[in-house]
Design a protein around this motif. Structure first.
Motif, short mmCIF file in Angstrom:
data_model
loop_
_atom_site.label_atom_id
_atom_site.label_comp_id
_atom_site.label_asym_id
_atom_site.label_seq_id
_atom_site.Cartn_x
_atom_site.Cartn_y
_atom_site.Cartn_z
N PRO A 200 0.79 -1.24 0.00
CA PRO A 200 0.00 0.00 0.00
C PRO A 200 0.81 1.28 0.00
O PRO A 200 0.31 2.31 -0.46
N ALA A 201 2.05 1.27 0.52
CA ALA A 201 2.83 2.50 0.57
C ALA A 201 3.71 2.69 -0.66
O ALA A 201 4.33 3.75 -0.81
N VAL A 304 12.41 -7.33 -2.22
CA VAL A 304 11.24 -6.47 -2.08
C VAL A 304 11.12 -5.97 -0.64
O VAL A 304 11.28 -6.73 0.31
N LYS A 305 10.81 -4.66 -0.51
CA LYS A 305 10.43 -4.10 0.78
C LYS A 305 8.91 -4.15 0.86
O LYS A 305 8.22 -3.50 0.08
N ARG A 306 8.39 -4.93 1.83
CA ARG A 306 6.97 -5.19 1.96
C ARG A 306 6.31 -4.15 2.85
O ARG A 306 6.31 -4.26 4.08
N THR A 307 5.71 -3.13 2.25
CA THR A 307 5.20 -2.02 3.04
C THR A 307 3.94 -2.37 3.81
O THR A 307 3.60 -1.69 4.79
N ALA A 308 3.21 -3.41 3.42
CA ALA A 308 2.00 -3.78 4.14
C ALA A 308 2.32 -4.23 5.57
O ALA A 308 1.44 -4.22 6.43
N ASP A 397 -4.36 8.34 4.22
CA ASP A 397 -4.67 7.10 3.54
C ASP A 397 -3.92 5.96 4.22
O ASP A 397 -3.16 6.18 5.17
N GLN A 398 -4.10 4.72 3.72
CA GLN A 398 -3.45 3.57 4.33
C GLN A 398 -1.94 3.64 4.18
O GLN A 398 -1.20 3.21 5.07
N GLY A 399 -1.46 4.18 3.07
CA GLY A 399 -0.02 4.32 2.91
C GLY A 399 0.59 5.15 4.01
O GLY A 399 1.64 4.81 4.56
N ILE A 403 3.48 4.15 6.75
CA ILE A 403 4.73 4.90 6.83
C ILE A 403 4.91 5.49 8.22
O ILE A 403 6.01 5.54 8.76
N GLN A 404 3.81 5.92 8.81
CA GLN A 404 3.83 6.52 10.14
C GLN A 404 3.22 5.54 11.16
O GLN A 404 2.39 5.91 11.99
N ALA A 405 3.68 4.29 11.11
CA ALA A 405 3.11 3.26 11.98
C ALA A 405 3.29 3.61 13.46
O ALA A 405 2.43 3.27 14.28
N ARG A 406 4.38 4.28 13.80
CA ARG A 406 4.55 4.68 15.20
C ARG A 406 3.46 5.66 15.62
O ARG A 406 2.85 5.52 16.69
N GLN A 407 3.23 6.69 14.81
CA GLN A 407 2.22 7.67 15.16
C GLN A 407 0.83 7.03 15.19
O GLN A 407 0.01 7.37 16.07
N ALA A 408 0.57 6.10 14.27
CA ALA A 408 -0.72 5.41 14.27
C ALA A 408 -0.88 4.57 15.53
O ALA A 408 -1.95 4.53 16.13
N SER A 409 0.20 3.92 15.96
CA SER A 409 0.15 3.12 17.18
C SER A 409 -0.02 4.00 18.41
O SER A 409 -0.71 3.63 19.37
N ASP A 410 0.61 5.18 18.39
CA ASP A 410 0.37 6.15 19.47
C ASP A 410 -1.12 6.47 19.56
O ASP A 410 -1.70 6.50 20.65
#
Length: 626
Positions: A200-201, A304-308, A397-399, A403-410
């Protein structure tokens, strides 16, 4: 890169409620009642002290010697040291003891600081296969004859070539293992090899740069730490603490600050490779911190870098399989007060290997863990549009969520953890283990306090947490316990004594469950503390075997001075175990003395210290550990 995590800046500044009052009962149960009582209370395992017979060797004592020590009846052989040619046909530059080999040479040689690895058998054999391994970082003082002085484009290129991943072919002949050279499988992936972005990213505006306006191709992988194996025969590698490689802008924005982009670990890459200047190329750091997938059997394939699977300071990636055949990937984030993740694939694994499963990890759901004080937990979905993950809260969006998985987890109020590192899965009992190496800032002013999953303030010794998913591996709820608290029972600080049943250790890092169900534990005490103060009795870093049913722990291997023990894998018949010895001789906060590169260690060959792989075997040819 520097392993002095106690001096690294904590980037997780999100505000949270202190769970101290909620978890006192759970904490007392772990600290006073011990692991057995906690396990019995949760119904995860019997509280038995008797041995099940899994551990069939006599444990070795702590050691401060500059060598590898294994149990009586075992032998350890060194192979695949830093600087050995990987076996590229027509380009096999030899190791030079003064480190005068060139950047081009290094790109064809094994890199520095071996970390996670896996053995891929050829034709199902146990005497011939591929070893794939990570090279986490470079000690510039050892890598160059003149150390960290006189930086140049050539030195930066050599440093970049010392990072990444190696694929080598190995074979046992006459009871000894050796590299097969040349080999059609041999390969080096470095900080300037091309990698595809998928998921997705891929192509997201935050992934686009001047050199890659499409945002779909990245040059390089770096700080590769732990490793994982997929059921379809590929290798997963975690890009860990990438932030210290970049020159930061003078004024960091909130995103850059949250990812610790102001770290300075002494690399000068930005001076000769401008993509590592985040002031000029602010999106370049977003292209690191992913899980990388490599097909070891096809040296022409593009990794491959797996962004999902989300962006993080990924220690590694461990794969489980649901009963209906879908892949579940667990990954810890090796940073203080960061998170533990799980990805569940949308589709089932298909027979036929890497090619037919080439898009499997691009579709699915990423979750972050929350550990509650009652011994239960929940996986919180990192899905755009759900809960606070909306455009109104900065997630377009999901991307961007990924990319900001830390902020989303916060935003989801996941549990900030004490450096969750390796994850190990017992496919038979369906238990999952995660090492929490340490966090001396836990409970100190301005930082999160103790909670049920982190019962010790100023957690210098670390611990291992265990959980079982409710239902299947794809479940969104689980039950958990603190499996063991590392420490030394003779430590004068009660909170540092731990509750280990057997041989004492500190700072668990590498974890792996073998085919018999043994939980192998590897330690990473930093050079700054090793052999000193409250760590003095523990000696050098080590590898231990644990019977998860009884909690019994026995010390199996001790490493040379200053080294970390990391990575474990076996041949299919279990008679050869491969273990990596990383950064032997690492001194206290100083790995850059070209005048005396051997003053801390001369392992393995009496000269400049070199990371290397060790093969451990029983002299009678039996199964290792049995």
């Amino acid at each position: 890169m520097p392993k002095d995590y106690e001096r690294m800046e904590w980037s997780n500044r999100s505000e949270r409620a202190d769970l101290r009052s909620l978890c006192d009962l759970s904490r007392r149960r772990v600290l006073q009642g011990g692991t057995a009582a906690a396990l019995a209370a949760l119904g995860l395992a019997p509280a038995s002290a008797s041995s099940s017979g899994l551990l069939g060797f006599r444990g070795v004592p702590p050691s401060t010697a500059d060598t590898v020590v294994v149990p009586e009846g075992y032998v350890a052989q060194v192979i695949a040291a830093w600087g050995e040619p990987v076996g590229l046909a027509g380009h096999m530059p030899p190791w030079r003891s003064d480190a005068s080999h060139s950047a081009a040479d290094q790109a064809a040689q094994l890199g520095m600081h071996h970390d996670g690895l896996h053995f891929f058998p050829l034709e199902g054999r146990s005497d011939r296969g591929l070893l794939v391994m990570n090279h986490e970082y470079a000690d510039e003082g050892l890598l160059h004859p003149d150390g960290m002085t006189n930086w140049s484009a050539e030195k930066v290129r050599k440093s970049q070539a010392a990072h990444g991943i190696s694929v080598v072919e190995v074979e046992e002949r006459g009871g000894r293992w050796q590299l097969v050279r040349p080999s059609r499988y041999a390969r080096r992936l470095t900080a300037f090899s091309p990698f595809a972005l998928r998921g997705p990213a891929a192509g997201h505006p935050m992934m686009r740069t001047a050199a890659d306006p499409a945002g779909r191709t990245v040059l390089g992988t770096l700080n590769n730490c732990a490793a994982g194996l997929t059921p379809w025969g590929t290798y997963l590698s975690g890009e860990e603490n990438f932030n210290g490689y970049f020159a930061a802008p003078k004024q960091l924005d909130a995103h850059q600050r949250r990812w610790g982009l102001d770290a300075d670990w002494g690399y000068r890459w930005h001076a000769f490779d401008e993509r590592f200047d985040a002031a000029r190329h602010p999106h370049e750091p977003n292209r690191f911190g992913w899980i990388v997938e490599v097909d070891p059997f096809d040296p022409q394939s593009v990794p491959v870098k797996r962004t999902a699977l989300g962006r993080a300071a990924h220690e590694g990636a461990t794969v489980a399989v649901t009963r209906d055949g879908r892949a579940v990937v667990y990954s810890g984030e090796d940073a203080r007060f960061e998170y533990l993740y799980k990805f569940v694939s949308r589709d089932a694994i298909r027979p036929g290997g890497a090619k037919v499963n080439a898009e499997l990890l691009d579709h699915g759901t990423l979750y972050v863990a929350r550990f509650d004080a009652d011994g239960r937990g929940r996986w919180l979905p990192l899905v755009h549009g759900r809960g606070p993950l909306t455009p109104a809260n900065g997630f377009a969006d999901q991307g961007q969520v990924l990319i900001q998985a830390r902020q989303a987890s916060d935003a989801l109020r996941a549990t900030p953890m004490d450096r969750p590192e390796w994850v190990a899965v017992n496919a038979t009992t369906r238990e999952v283990f995660c090492s929490l190496t340490n966090n001396t800032r836990r409970g100190t002013e301005g930082h999160p306090g103790v909670d049920a999953a982190h019962p010790r303030a100023r957690n210098s010794m670390g611990h291992i947490i265990r959980w079982r998913e409710e239902g299947d591996f794809d479940g969104e709820t689980f039950t958990w316990d603190v499996f063991l608290l590392a420490g030394d029972p003779a430590n004068p600080r009660p909170e540092a004594q731990g509750n280990i049943r057997g041989d004492a250790f500190a700072n668990p890092d590498g974890l792996w469950v073998d085919a018999r169900g043994v939980l192998w534990i590897q330690t990473d005490m930093s050079a700054r503390v090793m052999g000193r103060g409250e760590f003095a009795r523990l000696g050098n870093n080590q590898m231990l075997a644990c019977d998860p049913t009884t909690g019994e722990v026995r010390r199996f291997l001790t490493g040379p001075r200053g080294a970390e023990i990391t990575g474990a894998t076996m041949t299919p018949d279990g008679t050869s175990m491969f273990v990596n010895i990383q950064h032997p001789g690492e001194p206290d906060n100083d790995r850059s003395d070209p005048a005396e590169p051997t003053k801390h260690s001369r392992w393995p060959d009496g000269g400049r210290p070199r990371s290397a792989t060790v093969v451990v075997r029983r002299r009678d040819g039996g199964v290792v550990g049995a």
